[in-house]
Design an enzyme around this catalytic site. Structure first.
Site, PDB file in Angstrom:
ATOM      1  N   TYR A 177      -1.568  -0.425  11.309  1.00 37.46           N
ATOM      2  CA  TYR A 177      -1.850  -1.067  10.009  1.00 37.46           C
ATOM      3  C   TYR A 177      -0.705  -0.846   9.033  1.00 37.46           C
ATOM      4  O   TYR A 177      -0.142  -1.786   8.478  1.00 37.46           O
ATOM      5  CB  TYR A 177      -3.157  -0.518   9.411  1.00 37.46           C
ATOM      6  CG  TYR A 177      -3.278  -0.803   7.929  1.00 37.46           C
ATOM      7  CD1 TYR A 177      -3.502  -2.096   7.473  1.00 37.46           C
ATOM      8  CD2 TYR A 177      -3.120   0.204   6.963  1.00 37.46           C
ATOM      9  CE1 TYR A 177      -3.575  -2.379   6.105  1.00 37.46           C
ATOM     10  CE2 TYR A 177      -3.193  -0.065   5.611  1.00 37.46           C
ATOM     11  CZ  TYR A 177      -3.429  -1.360   5.186  1.00 37.46           C
ATOM     12  OH  TYR A 177      -3.476  -1.640   3.836  1.00 37.46           O
ATOM     13  N   LYS A 180       1.977  -3.443   7.316  1.00 37.26           N
ATOM     14  CA  LYS A 180       2.092  -3.642   5.865  1.00 37.26           C
ATOM     15  C   LYS A 180       3.525  -3.364   5.394  1.00 37.26           C
ATOM     16  O   LYS A 180       4.036  -4.037   4.496  1.00 37.26           O
ATOM     17  CB  LYS A 180       1.120  -2.720   5.114  1.00 37.26           C
ATOM     18  CG  LYS A 180      -0.332  -3.116   5.207  1.00 37.26           C
ATOM     19  CD  LYS A 180      -0.676  -4.444   4.564  1.00 37.26           C
ATOM     20  CE  LYS A 180      -0.573  -4.445   3.059  1.00 37.26           C
ATOM     21  NZ  LYS A 180      -1.063  -5.730   2.465  1.00 37.26           N
ATOM     22  N   THR A 234       0.828  -1.220   0.000  1.00 41.76           N
ATOM     23  CA  THR A 234       0.000   0.000   0.000  1.00 41.76           C
ATOM     24  C   THR A 234       0.858   1.265   0.000  1.00 41.76           C
ATOM     25  O   THR A 234       2.009   1.243   0.458  1.00 41.76           O
ATOM     26  CB  THR A 234      -0.903  -0.004   1.256  1.00 41.76           C
ATOM     27  OG1 THR A 234      -1.498   1.285   1.424  1.00 41.76           O
ATOM     28  CG2 THR A 234      -0.127  -0.304   2.535  1.00 41.76           C
ATOM     29  N   ASP A 235       0.265   2.360  -0.443  1.00 39.86           N
ATOM     30  CA  ASP A 235       0.991   3.637  -0.403  1.00 39.86           C
ATOM     31  C   ASP A 235       1.199   4.118   1.033  1.00 39.86           C
ATOM     32  O   ASP A 235       2.016   5.007   1.281  1.00 39.86           O
ATOM     33  CB  ASP A 235       0.276   4.716  -1.236  1.00 39.86           C
ATOM     34  CG  ASP A 235      -1.124   5.072  -0.739  1.00 39.86           C
ATOM     35  OD1 ASP A 235      -1.621   4.424   0.201  1.00 39.86           O
ATOM     36  OD2 ASP A 235      -1.723   6.012  -1.307  1.00 39.86           O
ATOM     37  N   GLU A 236       0.449   3.524   1.985  1.00 42.52           N
ATOM     38  CA  GLU A 236       0.574   3.994   3.371  1.00 42.52           C
ATOM     39  C   GLU A 236       1.943   3.670   3.966  1.00 42.52           C
ATOM     40  O   GLU A 236       2.299   4.198   5.020  1.00 42.52           O
ATOM     41  CB  GLU A 236      -0.541   3.402   4.235  1.00 42.52           C
ATOM     42  CG  GLU A 236      -1.904   3.869   3.764  1.00 42.52           C
ATOM     43  CD  GLU A 236      -2.998   3.746   4.802  1.00 42.52           C
ATOM     44  OE1 GLU A 236      -2.691   3.539   5.985  1.00 42.52           O
ATOM     45  OE2 GLU A 236      -4.168   3.854   4.413  1.00 42.52           O
TER      46      GLU A 236
END
Ligand code: NAD
Ligand code: TDX
Length: 336
Positions: free
Chosen positions: A150, A154, A125-127
């Site tokens: 989260y 990831k 993810t971009d997070e």
């Protein structure tokens, strides 16, 4: 090709399984999903009786089960989507995020290593990049600075996947995508939550000042990018995926209300999410230039279509919200 998709009953996973059946009809898709609260086999009801879609209920952390599936179905490639995916839940209870996203991914990688797969696609993810200021966009070289339980789980799964490439030679490709929207998204995430609340004339909870920015991509465009990465990506490489549709949360909420003909007085500004990332923006030039991927949907067109889907399918989200969607698995599979 025989592909193992993990998390194939979730939002992106179920869209991906159908996308693969449509665009690669000769492939067998084995779908491994634990059916947590976010997994809904009913999302795939149209594939009932399809001999090329095999559903297996199980945990990515069960290494023996994975090794067995890889052999039983002569799996060539893994597309790994299974995860705990909701930031707010990770703030309320981080442990399962570490168990599934970190340890579960490592077990899956270990099973894959023992079988010598052709490809392991890690859906990240971009997070992982953390938060941006008002300008600029994340490239694959941006530092990894995750903020939430989260996103840090990831980031760990993203990096352990790359480590299995560098250390053990497993053929790993990592993708980092921005916020997805579309049909079958669980109504805990921004867009479906706002649609469902508005349809019930309930307040629409906007965190903080509503000025946080996300970069939105239609789920079908994400699925197409994942297929590009699976088929054309280079081992050991990372590819950012994004639609170039940066929007403030408050503007999305207003757009949803406009599409539904509901008043803006339903908007309720509430306490901010702890550690709330201010802005995400993805630079997808690498996947566009190197793999030839381009998104096909504009945000306005995709949002209107998505809102209409929720309006037209109240039974889907009513069953999700009441918990009766779980009965589908009981009657379709457990009874066998
Ligand atoms: P989701 O929560 O809708 O679905 C997750 C699925 O994984 C569910 O079907 C769940 O049952 C399954 N699952 C959870 N734990 C499992 C376990 N231990 N073993 C097997 N299955 C398990 O999530 P989503 O939004 O579809 O996201 C899918 C993937 O894409 C995730 O890895 C997420 O981090 C990533 N991603 C999501 C977005 C987004 O905007 N939704 C953006 C970028 C990346
Ligand atoms: O009720 C809400 N009110 C609100 O203002 C909710 C649920 C969200 N928000 C805000 C928080 C975020 O700024 O909307 C934005 C989007 O929130 P989410 O839908 O929870 O998504 P986000 O936190 O951005 O994470 C999503 O994108 C990246 C996915 O859930 C992740 O799985 C993915 O990795």
């Amino acid at each position: 090709m025989n592909v193992l998709v993990t998390g194939g009953c979730g939002f992106i996973g179920s869209n991906l399984v159908k996308y693969l059946r449509k665009h690669r009809p000769e492939w067998k898709v084995v779908n491994l999903d634990k059916l947590t609260y976010a997994g809904n086999l009913e999302n795939l009801s149209e594939l009932e009786g399809d001999p090329k879609h095999v559903f297996v209920r199980g945990d990515i952390g069960s290494q023996d089960l994975i090794e067995h599936l890889l052999v039983q179905h002569s799996i060539d490639a893994v597309m790994h989507l299974a995860a705990e995916s909701h930031v707010d839940r990770s703030i309320l209870g981080p442990e399962v995020f570490v168990t599934t996203n970190v340890l579960g991914t490592q077990r899956l990688l270990e099973a894959a290593r023992s079988r010598g797969l052709k490809r392991f696609l890690m859906v990240s993810t971009d997070e992982v990049y953390g938060s941006l200021g008002p300008t600029g966009a994340f490239t694959e070289q941006s530092p990894l600075q995750p903020s939430s339980p989260y996103s840090s789980s990831k980031t760990s799964s993203d990096l352990i996947s790359l480590a299995y490439h560098h250390t053990f030679g497993l053929d790993v490709v990592v993708t980092r995508c921005s916020n997805n929207y579309g049909r079958y998204q669980f109504p805990e995430k921004l867009i479906p939550l706002m649609v469902v609340n508005a349809l019930h004339d309930k307040p629409l909870p906007v965190y903080g000042d509503g000025g946080n920015v996300r970069d939105w991509l239609h789920v079908e465009d994400h699925c197409s990018a994942l297929l590009h990465a699976l088929e054309k990506g280079k081992a050991g490489e990372v590819y950012n995926i994004g639609g170039g549709a940066e929007r403030k949360n408050i503007d999305i909420v207003k757009a949803v209300l406009g599409l539904l003909g509901k008043p803006e007085s339903l908007i309720k500004f509430v306490k901010d999410r702890p550690g709330h990332d201010r802005r995400y923006a993805i630079d997808p030039s690498k996947i566009k230039a190197e793999l030839g991927w381009t998104p096909s949907q504009t945000f306005e067109q995709g949002l209107a279509e998505t809102v209409k889907w929720y309006v037209d399918h109240p039974s889907w989200w009513e069953r999700v919200m009441s918990g009766t969607y779980r009965q589908y698995f009981e009657t379709q599979y457990r009874a066998r």
